[in-house]
Design an enzyme around this catalytic site. Structure first.
Site, PDB file in Angstrom:
ATOM      1  N   ASP A  12      13.809  59.292   4.747  1.00  0.00           N
ATOM      2  CA  ASP A  12      12.966  58.244   4.127  1.00  0.00           C
ATOM      3  C   ASP A  12      13.589  57.527   2.928  1.00  0.00           C
ATOM      4  O   ASP A  12      12.911  57.307   1.908  1.00  0.00           O
ATOM      5  CB  ASP A  12      11.625  58.848   3.690  1.00  0.00           C
ATOM      6  CG  ASP A  12      10.804  59.386   4.846  1.00  0.00           C
ATOM      7  OD1 ASP A  12      11.234  59.264   5.998  1.00  0.00           O
ATOM      8  OD2 ASP A  12       9.731  59.944   4.576  1.00  0.00           O
ATOM      9  N   LYS A 110       7.865  58.105  11.676  1.00  0.00           N
ATOM     10  CA  LYS A 110       6.771  59.062  11.572  1.00  0.00           C
ATOM     11  C   LYS A 110       5.614  58.458  10.783  1.00  0.00           C
ATOM     12  O   LYS A 110       5.794  57.512  10.027  1.00  0.00           O
ATOM     13  CB  LYS A 110       7.248  60.361  10.917  1.00  0.00           C
ATOM     14  CG  LYS A 110       7.883  60.183   9.549  1.00  0.00           C
ATOM     15  CD  LYS A 110       8.595  61.449   9.095  1.00  0.00           C
ATOM     16  CE  LYS A 110       9.216  61.305   7.726  1.00  0.00           C
ATOM     17  NZ  LYS A 110       8.259  61.074   6.644  1.00  0.00           N
ATOM     18  N   CYS A 155       8.424  65.100   1.833  1.00  0.00           N
ATOM     19  CA  CYS A 155       8.987  64.947   3.175  1.00  0.00           C
ATOM     20  C   CYS A 155      10.258  65.765   3.388  1.00  0.00           C
ATOM     21  O   CYS A 155      10.474  66.307   4.471  1.00  0.00           O
ATOM     22  CB  CYS A 155       9.219  63.472   3.479  1.00  0.00           C
ATOM     23  SG  CYS A 155       7.666  62.533   3.544  1.00  0.00           S
TER      24      CYS A 155
END
Length: 202
Positions: A12, A110, A155
């Site tokens: 990310d 996601k 994450c």
């Protein structure tokens, strides 16, 4: 080069998680140089990308009267409410322009299901809905993962713990991560990582 059994998982590194973004992780862009260098060491590189619809249930804006960083109860358990971020197709959802993306053989998106958040690269937050990443890595013969990116205490940690529970040997390079540290989440996540058998390296 690392052995063919090792993969680099880059979590990310998107505009909204970097300074100036909607959910900026302090110093988030500082890891990019090291991550770009690391990519050259691995024959298997995977990038993950938060990819939310505008009506995502984890956005505080979609809960009248709720404030960001509060908790709500979802069918799968407690959920932090976040500022609206990484909306599909937006500039905030795009990878940071300094991040090398060409070396990646796979990009996992996601959090695209409106009713469930997804921190981990392997499972949605219900812990059962799979992203498909495990199968891809198994098919590539990967047994060891190095995990880097944003944010270390959400994450990155969720991805690393799930990977360890799936039987992969996992290392988190803390120097190539940055954290949100929401009310002590960084210390908590590091303990959970150790408990899961994840190696924490510099």
């Amino acid at each position: 080069m690392r052995p063919d059994t090792e993969a680099l998982i880059v979590i990310d590194i998107q505009n909204d998680f970097c300074p100036g973004g909607a959910l900026a992780v302090p110093g988030g862009d500082e890891v990019i140089g090291r991550v770009n260098t690391l990519m050259a060491e691995f024959g298997c590189v995977v990038l993950t990308q938060d990819w939310h619809p505008a009506d995502h249930s984890s956005f505080a804006a979609n809960h009248p009267g709720a404030a960001p960083y509060g908790l709500v109860e979802m069918p799968y358990g407690p959920q932090v409410l976040w500022p609206t971020h990484c909306v599909q197709g937006s500039q905030g959802a795009a990878f940071h322009p300094d991040l090398r993306t060409d070396p990646a053989q796979m990009i996992i998106r996601k959090g695209f299901r409106p009713q469930i958040d997804s921190y981990s690269a392997f499972f949605e937050n219900d812990k059962t809905t799979e992203t498909g990443l495990e199968g891809y890595l198994r098919n590539r013969g990967i047994t060891a993962l190095t995990v880097v990116g944003l944010a270390e205490d959400f994450c990155v940690a969720y991805s690393a713990i799930d990977a360890a529970n799936l039987g992969f040997a996992v290392t988190v390079l803390q120097g190539a991560c940055r954290a949100i540290d929401l009310n002590g989440t960084l210390a908590q996540s590091r303990q959970l990582l150790r408990d899961a058998g994840v190696v924490l390296a510099a």
